[in-house]
Motif scaffolding. Structure first.
Motif, PDB file in Angstrom:
ATOM      1  N   ASP A  67      14.969  14.642  11.320  1.00 57.35           N
ATOM      2  CA  ASP A  67      14.262  15.851  10.907  1.00 57.35           C
ATOM      3  C   ASP A  67      12.798  15.754  11.375  1.00 57.35           C
ATOM      4  N   PRO A  68      12.267  16.801  12.033  1.00 58.60           N
ATOM      5  CA  PRO A  68      10.924  16.671  12.628  1.00 58.60           C
ATOM      6  C   PRO A  68       9.831  16.351  11.604  1.00 58.60           C
ATOM      7  N   VAL A  69       9.897  16.962  10.416  1.00 59.47           N
ATOM      8  CA  VAL A  69       8.837  16.722   9.433  1.00 59.47           C
ATOM      9  C   VAL A  69       8.986  15.306   8.855  1.00 59.47           C
ATOM     10  N   ALA A  70      10.205  14.950   8.469  1.00 55.13           N
ATOM     11  CA  ALA A  70      10.427  13.588   7.944  1.00 55.13           C
ATOM     12  C   ALA A  70      10.084  12.558   9.022  1.00 55.13           C
ATOM     13  N   GLY A  71      10.429  12.872  10.273  1.00 54.45           N
ATOM     14  CA  GLY A  71      10.141  11.952  11.379  1.00 54.45           C
ATOM     15  C   GLY A  71       8.644  11.736  11.536  1.00 54.45           C
ATOM     16  N   ALA A  72       7.878  12.827  11.448  1.00 56.59           N
ATOM     17  CA  ALA A  72       6.418  12.722  11.612  1.00 56.59           C
ATOM     18  C   ALA A  72       5.804  11.915  10.473  1.00 56.59           C
ATOM     19  N   VAL A  73       6.292  12.148   9.268  1.00 55.82           N
ATOM     20  CA  VAL A  73       5.769  11.420   8.095  1.00 55.82           C
ATOM     21  C   VAL A  73       6.106   9.929   8.212  1.00 55.82           C
ATOM     22  N   TRP A  85       0.827  -1.209   0.000  1.00 53.22           N
ATOM     23  CA  TRP A  85       0.000   0.000   0.000  1.00 53.22           C
ATOM     24  C   TRP A  85       0.864   1.263   0.000  1.00 53.22           C
ATOM     25  N   LEU A  86       1.998   1.174   0.686  1.00 57.60           N
ATOM     26  CA  LEU A  86       2.796   2.391   0.900  1.00 57.60           C
ATOM     27  C   LEU A  86       3.750   2.700  -0.256  1.00 57.60           C
ATOM     28  N   GLU A  87       4.277   1.674  -0.898  1.00 59.87           N
ATOM     29  CA  GLU A  87       5.271   1.916  -1.969  1.00 59.87           C
ATOM     30  C   GLU A  87       4.759   2.889  -3.036  1.00 59.87           C
ATOM     31  N   PRO A  88       3.496   2.742  -3.522  1.00 58.89           N
ATOM     32  CA  PRO A  88       3.034   3.681  -4.560  1.00 58.89           C
ATOM     33  C   PRO A  88       2.927   5.119  -4.062  1.00 58.89           C
ATOM     34  N   LEU A  89       3.029   5.325  -2.741  1.00 61.47           N
ATOM     35  CA  LEU A  89       2.908   6.696  -2.206  1.00 61.47           C
ATOM     36  C   LEU A  89       4.263   7.368  -2.038  1.00 61.47           C
ATOM     37  N   ARG A  90       5.332   6.698  -2.464  1.00 61.87           N
ATOM     38  CA  ARG A  90       6.682   7.256  -2.263  1.00 61.87           C
ATOM     39  C   ARG A  90       6.793   8.694  -2.748  1.00 61.87           C
ATOM     40  N   SER A  91       6.244   8.963  -3.936  1.00 61.55           N
ATOM     41  CA  SER A  91       6.420  10.312  -4.496  1.00 61.55           C
ATOM     42  C   SER A  91       5.639  11.354  -3.690  1.00 61.55           C
ATOM     43  N   SER A  92       4.721  10.910  -2.840  1.00 62.10           N
ATOM     44  CA  SER A  92       3.947  11.847  -2.023  1.00 62.10           C
ATOM     45  C   SER A  92       4.654  12.188  -0.717  1.00 62.10           C
ATOM     46  N   VAL A  93       5.741  11.491  -0.419  1.00 60.92           N
ATOM     47  CA  VAL A  93       6.478  11.764   0.821  1.00 60.92           C
ATOM     48  C   VAL A  93       7.961  11.980   0.496  1.00 60.92           C
ATOM     49  N   PRO A  94       8.259  13.092  -0.201  1.00 61.55           N
ATOM     50  CA  PRO A  94       9.644  13.317  -0.634  1.00 61.55           C
ATOM     51  C   PRO A  94      10.614  13.477   0.534  1.00 61.55           C
ATOM     52  N   GLU A  95      10.084  13.661   1.752  1.00 61.35           N
ATOM     53  CA  GLU A  95      10.963  13.820   2.926  1.00 61.35           C
ATOM     54  C   GLU A  95      11.725  12.546   3.246  1.00 61.35           C
ATOM     55  N   LEU A  96      11.212  11.392   2.791  1.00 62.08           N
ATOM     56  CA  LEU A  96      11.826  10.121   3.189  1.00 62.08           C
ATOM     57  C   LEU A  96      12.842   9.649   2.160  1.00 62.08           C
ATOM     58  N   ASP A  97      14.066   9.408   2.642  1.00 62.04           N
ATOM     59  CA  ASP A  97      15.102   8.911   1.734  1.00 62.04           C
ATOM     60  C   ASP A  97      15.081   7.374   1.716  1.00 62.04           C
ATOM     61  N   GLN A  98      15.976   6.815   0.928  1.00 55.87           N
ATOM     62  CA  GLN A  98      16.017   5.353   0.770  1.00 55.87           C
ATOM     63  C   GLN A  98      16.231   4.652   2.111  1.00 55.87           C
ATOM     64  N   ALA A  99      17.100   5.234   2.960  1.00 56.29           N
ATOM     65  CA  ALA A  99      17.380   4.594   4.259  1.00 56.29           C
ATOM     66  C   ALA A  99      16.120   4.548   5.112  1.00 56.29           C
ATOM     67  N   ALA A 100      15.330   5.618   5.059  1.00 56.76           N
ATOM     68  CA  ALA A 100      14.085   5.657   5.852  1.00 56.76           C
ATOM     69  C   ALA A 100      13.110   4.596   5.350  1.00 56.76           C
ATOM     70  N   TRP A 101      13.044   4.409   4.027  1.00 63.34           N
ATOM     71  CA  TRP A 101      12.155   3.379   3.471  1.00 63.34           C
ATOM     72  C   TRP A 101      12.630   1.985   3.866  1.00 63.34           C
ATOM     73  N   GLU A 102      13.947   1.819   3.873  1.00 61.00           N
ATOM     74  CA  GLU A 102      14.462   0.488   4.253  1.00 61.00           C
ATOM     75  C   GLU A 102      14.126   0.174   5.706  1.00 61.00           C
TER      76      GLU A 102
END
Ligand SMILES: Cc1cc2nc3c(=O)[nH]c(=O)nc-3n(C[C@H](O)[C@H](O)[C@H](O)COP(=O)(O)OP(=O)(O)OC[C@H]3O[C@@H](n4cnc5c(N)ncnc54)[C@H](O)[C@@H]3O)c2cc1C
Length: 415
Positions: free
Chosen positions: A70-76, A7-24
């Motif tokens: 980062d507070p915004v990336a952390g919240a997302v 469900w979440l993978e297709p939303l990657r472009s909607s959360v530009p705050e998250l880098d590859q490490a955060a996704w992993e």
């Protein structure tokens, strides 16, 4: 069976705050939650289940699943992590993150905040005690109060009801009237001997204990244990729930997505086994519609989390309306999906029956929906009305929608 990440993978472009490490890290967390959820004790055995949940929280606290700094990336990231937790079991809603303890981290004195950061990092849990018998939707009418003692300490007396994490919490953030009558938030140790608990058996969300908390003259140090400034209890409540409600919403949507995944898997298996000649249109339509609604509500929750982390003035309204609408979407999705599985989903021990009962609890917890919609509507009117006083928005707390009639009559809609 699908996974939360489908469900979440297709939303990657909607959360530009998250880098590859955060996704992993999100992938690892989701996988680990799935493994842990498979070891769950039976829901009927509440004390064992509660210990198991607390054990999971402590276990995950020791792993490196942390949100980005980062507070915004952390919240997302945390919003997506809550979706993953709900996907497996709504009782896992406290599996990660500081939860209500975030009020201590953001609003307590520096030394109290630092002490609690390490306790929360070790997996300790903090409860919130706000609701009273007059009704959680009318916070401003609370009667729990502190009186001033001779030694300068306060003594808190009163009763809070419907408190979750009643025995698992190490401390509670409690809302009460300070000696000057202003609503104030403070930290009370769960081991205080002047605290008394009465457990109530819930219909859903039974993993954590629930019930009332009585304060029989609890000794309180206002120099160390205030959460926020004295008299700013409603502000603490509003700021906290702007951040917390999108997390609750994401968890509920995760639970609905879990039921959706289970339903598609079962239907596909029946088709393969020849138990169904084809999938009827009504089932396909329900699967398509609920998928779209869950995804849209999750995107809205992500936006709210982002706004709250940025301190955006729209975060509060977005959190109130988003919680009510998002949990409604999750609840309706599960209600609509359940019949597609037939009577099998009505068994007490089925994932579907549990998700339905758990989601019912979230229609009340963290803000009852008619109050949230109503207070949201009032805030929208205040934004449009040249005669609406700014204080109306200030006091229009998420679930604390209380307003006296003289204020209501100033709104054009109620004239
Ligand atoms: C599973 C669960 C967990 C919870 N956990 C916690 C917790 O940890 N800590 C905590 O403090 N609380 C907790 N709560 C309580 C929750 O926050 C409250 O249930 C919620 O705020 C609503 O309050 P209430 O239940 O007292 O309903 P009420 O405030 O009594 O509202 C009930 C209904 O009456 C309506 N109403 C209100 N005023 C009026 C009026 N003047 N006229 C007509 N109708 C009116 C409301 O809109 C609503 O529809 C939990 C609840 C649940 C179910």
């Amino acid at each position: 069976m699908t996974s939360a990440l489908h469900w979440l993978e297709p939303l990657r472009s909607s959360v530009p705050e998250l880098d590859q490490a955060a996704w992993e890290r999100l992938h690892r967390l989701s996988g680990q939650l799935g493994e842990l959820a498979a070891t769950v004790p039976h829901a009927a055995d509440q004390p064992i289940r509660s210990r198991w949940l607390l054990g999971i929280r402590r276990h995950l606290a020791g792993c490196v699943h942390h949100a980005p700094c980062d507070p915004v990336a952390g919240a997302v990231w945390h919003t997506l992590a809550q979706f993953c937790a709900g996907f497996h079991d709504l009782d896992l809603r406290d599996a990660i993150g500081p939860g209500h303890g975030v009020m201590i981290l953001t609003e307590a004195t520096r030394s109290t905040g630092e002490r609690w950061r390490s306790r929360l990092d070790r997996g300790e849990l903090v409860g919130i005690a706000a609701t009273e018998w007059r009704g959680g939707s009318r916070l401003q009418e609370m009667t729990a109060r502190a009186t001033l003692d001779r030694d300068g300490r306060w003594r808190i007396t009163g009763k809070k009801v419907w408190v979750s994490r009643l025995v698992e919490s190490s401390a509670f953030v409690v809302f009460f009237r300070a000696p000057d009558d202003q609503i104030t938030a403070g930290l009370v140790d769960a081991a205080d001997p002047a605290l008394h608990r009465e457990m109530v058996e819930p219909f859903g969300l039974a993993g954590w204990s629930w019930g009332s908390l009585q304060f029989h003259g609890v000794s309180f140090d206002p120099t160390a244990d205030l959460i926020g400034a004295a008299g700013d209890g409603l502000g603490v409540f509003r700021r906290h729930f702007s951040r917390f409600r999108p997390l609750v919403t994401a968890t509920a949507l995760g639970a609905a997505a879990g039921v959706h995944g289970f339903t598609t898997t079962v239907l596909a298996a029946k088709l393969t086994a020849g138990a169904l000649p084809r999938i009827r249109d009504n089932a396909l339509i329900t699967l398509g519609r609920t998928h779209a609604e869950i995804t849209a509500a999750l995107l809205s929750a992500l936006t709210t989390s982002r706004l709250a982390a940025m301190g955006h003035p729209s975060a509060d309204l977005s959190a109130r309306l988003g919680k009510a609408a998002g949990v409604d979407v999750a609840y309706r999705a599960v209600t609509d999906l359940a019949p597609l599985l037939g009577a099998a989903g009505f068994q007490r021990n089925s994932q579907i029956a549990k998700a339905r009962a758990d989601l019912t609890g979230l229609l009340y917890a963290d803000g009852i929906h008619d109050s949230l919609y109503r207070s949201g509507g009032r805030s929208l009117m205040c934004q449009r009305s040249p005669v609406a006083e700014p204080a109306a928005v200030q006091h229009d707390l998420m679930s604390a929608g209380h307003r006296n009639m003289s204020q209501q009559t100033r709104l054009p809609s109620s004239r």
